[in-house]
Scaffold this motif. Structure first.
Motif, PDB file in Angstrom:
ATOM      1  N   VAL A  48      86.064  25.916  18.357  1.00 53.06           N
ATOM      2  CA  VAL A  48      85.935  25.809  19.809  1.00 53.06           C
ATOM      3  C   VAL A  48      87.032  26.654  20.462  1.00 53.06           C
ATOM      4  N   PRO A  49      86.742  27.278  21.583  1.00 48.20           N
ATOM      5  CA  PRO A  49      87.720  28.153  22.230  1.00 48.20           C
ATOM      6  C   PRO A  49      89.057  27.483  22.540  1.00 48.20           C
ATOM      7  N   GLU A  50      89.029  26.194  22.827  1.00 46.24           N
ATOM      8  CA  GLU A  50      90.258  25.483  23.161  1.00 46.24           C
ATOM      9  C   GLU A  50      91.236  25.422  21.985  1.00 46.24           C
ATOM     10  N   ALA A  51      90.722  25.527  20.785  1.00 47.55           N
ATOM     11  CA  ALA A  51      91.568  25.436  19.587  1.00 47.55           C
ATOM     12  C   ALA A  51      91.991  26.808  19.060  1.00 47.55           C
ATOM     13  N   LEU A  52      91.526  27.875  19.696  1.00 45.21           N
ATOM     14  CA  LEU A  52      91.759  29.211  19.158  1.00 45.21           C
ATOM     15  C   LEU A  52      93.232  29.546  18.967  1.00 45.21           C
ATOM     16  N   SER A  53      94.043  29.314  19.957  1.00 42.83           N
ATOM     17  CA  SER A  53      95.450  29.702  19.862  1.00 42.83           C
ATOM     18  C   SER A  53      96.149  29.019  18.685  1.00 42.83           C
ATOM     19  N   GLU A  54      95.981  27.722  18.571  1.00 45.84           N
ATOM     20  CA  GLU A  54      96.628  26.975  17.485  1.00 45.84           C
ATOM     21  C   GLU A  54      96.094  27.378  16.117  1.00 45.84           C
ATOM     22  N   MET A  55      94.789  27.484  16.002  1.00 45.29           N
ATOM     23  CA  MET A  55      94.199  27.859  14.712  1.00 45.29           C
ATOM     24  C   MET A  55      94.552  29.289  14.335  1.00 45.29           C
ATOM     25  N   LEU A  56      94.585  30.166  15.320  1.00 49.07           N
ATOM     26  CA  LEU A  56      94.969  31.558  15.086  1.00 49.07           C
ATOM     27  C   LEU A  56      96.396  31.630  14.565  1.00 49.07           C
ATOM     28  N   HIS A  57      97.278  30.887  15.190  1.00 49.72           N
ATOM     29  CA  HIS A  57      98.672  30.860  14.755  1.00 49.72           C
ATOM     30  C   HIS A  57      98.783  30.339  13.326  1.00 49.72           C
ATOM     31  N   GLN A  58      98.121  29.241  13.040  1.00 42.31           N
ATOM     32  CA  GLN A  58      98.218  28.632  11.709  1.00 42.31           C
ATOM     33  C   GLN A  58      97.658  29.547  10.613  1.00 42.31           C
ATOM     34  N   LEU A  59      96.497  30.130  10.866  1.00 41.08           N
ATOM     35  CA  LEU A  59      95.877  30.995   9.858  1.00 41.08           C
ATOM     36  C   LEU A  59      96.710  32.252   9.628  1.00 41.08           C
ATOM     37  N   ALA A  60      97.123  32.910  10.697  1.00 36.96           N
ATOM     38  CA  ALA A  60      97.917  34.132  10.552  1.00 36.96           C
ATOM     39  C   ALA A  60      99.265  33.828   9.898  1.00 36.96           C
ATOM     40  N   ARG A  61      99.909  32.731  10.279  1.00 35.56           N
ATOM     41  CA  ARG A  61     101.192  32.362   9.687  1.00 35.56           C
ATOM     42  C   ARG A  61     101.044  32.094   8.189  1.00 35.56           C
ATOM     43  N   HIS A  62      99.990  31.425   7.810  1.00 37.67           N
ATOM     44  CA  HIS A  62      99.725  31.148   6.398  1.00 37.67           C
ATOM     45  C   HIS A  62      99.563  32.458   5.621  1.00 37.67           C
ATOM     46  N   ARG A  63      98.772  33.355   6.158  1.00 33.74           N
ATOM     47  CA  ARG A  63      98.540  34.637   5.484  1.00 33.74           C
ATOM     48  C   ARG A  63      99.812  35.470   5.404  1.00 33.74           C
ATOM     49  N   LEU A  64     100.590  35.483   6.471  1.00 37.26           N
ATOM     50  CA  LEU A  64     101.838  36.241   6.461  1.00 37.26           C
ATOM     51  C   LEU A  64     102.846  35.626   5.487  1.00 37.26           C
ATOM     52  N   GLY A  65     102.878  34.316   5.396  1.00 42.74           N
ATOM     53  CA  GLY A  65     103.740  33.653   4.424  1.00 42.74           C
ATOM     54  C   GLY A  65     103.380  34.042   3.005  1.00 42.74           C
ATOM     55  N   ASN A  66     102.087  34.076   2.719  1.00 42.49           N
ATOM     56  CA  ASN A  66     101.630  34.501   1.393  1.00 42.49           C
ATOM     57  C   ASN A  66     101.998  35.950   1.124  1.00 42.49           C
ATOM     58  N   LEU A  67     101.822  36.794   2.122  1.00 44.26           N
ATOM     59  CA  LEU A  67     102.157  38.213   1.978  1.00 44.26           C
ATOM     60  C   LEU A  67     103.646  38.396   1.747  1.00 44.26           C
ATOM     61  N   SER A  68     104.437  37.674   2.500  1.00 47.66           N
ATOM     62  CA  SER A  68     105.895  37.742   2.360  1.00 47.66           C
ATOM     63  C   SER A  68     106.337  37.303   0.973  1.00 47.66           C
ATOM     64  N   THR A  69     105.765  36.221   0.485  1.00 50.00           N
ATOM     65  CA  THR A  69     106.087  35.715  -0.852  1.00 50.00           C
ATOM     66  C   THR A  69     105.685  36.718  -1.920  1.00 50.00           C
ATOM     67  N   ALA A  70     104.516  37.313  -1.779  1.00 51.73           N
ATOM     68  CA  ALA A  70     104.033  38.296  -2.745  1.00 51.73           C
ATOM     69  C   ALA A  70     104.940  39.526  -2.781  1.00 51.73           C
ATOM     70  N   ARG A  71     105.383  39.948  -1.628  1.00 53.87           N
ATOM     71  CA  ARG A  71     106.282  41.107  -1.560  1.00 53.87           C
ATOM     72  C   ARG A  71     107.623  40.816  -2.187  1.00 53.87           C
ATOM     73  N   LYS A  72     108.139  39.627  -1.952  1.00 49.76           N
ATOM     74  CA  LYS A  72     109.419  39.230  -2.565  1.00 49.76           C
ATOM     75  C   LYS A  72     109.290  39.176  -4.075  1.00 49.76           C
ATOM     76  N   ALA A  73     108.169  38.658  -4.577  1.00 41.99           N
ATOM     77  CA  ALA A  73     107.950  38.536  -6.014  1.00 41.99           C
ATOM     78  C   ALA A  73     107.841  39.915  -6.666  1.00 41.99           C
ATOM     79  N   SER A  74     107.225  40.866  -5.980  1.00 36.96           N
ATOM     80  CA  SER A  74     107.049  42.196  -6.569  1.00 36.96           C
ATOM     81  C   SER A  74     108.363  42.980  -6.570  1.00 36.96           C
ATOM     82  N   VAL A  75     109.272  42.658  -5.661  1.00 41.94           N
ATOM     83  CA  VAL A  75     110.569  43.329  -5.593  1.00 41.94           C
ATOM     84  C   VAL A  75     111.523  42.719  -6.621  1.00 41.94           C
ATOM     85  N   GLY A  76     111.446  41.410  -6.779  1.00 39.50           N
ATOM     86  CA  GLY A  76     112.371  40.673  -7.650  1.00 39.50           C
ATOM     87  C   GLY A  76     111.958  40.743  -9.029  1.00 39.50           C
TER      88      GLY A  76
END
Length: 76
Positions: A48-76
């Motif tokens: 529903v449009p009313e939930a877009l901002s919160e869901m967008l934040h949660q989904l993008a944050r989750h994906r960025l967290g995974n990306l950040s972790t993956a990058r740290k693992a590949s460097v370390g």
């Protein structure tokens, strides 16, 4: 193109600004912006449009967290 889409959608702009600050020094803003835009496309028509901002934040944050972790693992 990414910047134009980001600026045209208030939710995308707000979430991108917040997550860019949160992941500052870890992920570049264009990476954050692309993750938010991808999440926005994935959520389109799924919630529903009313939930877009919160869901967008949660989904993008989750994906960025995974990306950040993956990058740290590949460097370390």
């Amino acid at each position: 193109m990414t910047v134009e889409v980001e600026r045209s959608d208030r939710h995308v702009m707000e979430v991108t600004n917040g997550l860019a600050a949160e992941f500052s020094g870890v992920l570049a803003r264009p990476v954050v912006s692309e993750a938010v835009l991808d999440a926005r496309r994935d959520l389109e028509g799924q919630i529903v449009p009313e939930a877009l901002s919160e869901m967008l934040h949660q989904l993008a944050r989750h994906r960025l967290g995974n990306l950040s972790t993956a990058r740290k693992a590949s460097v370390g």
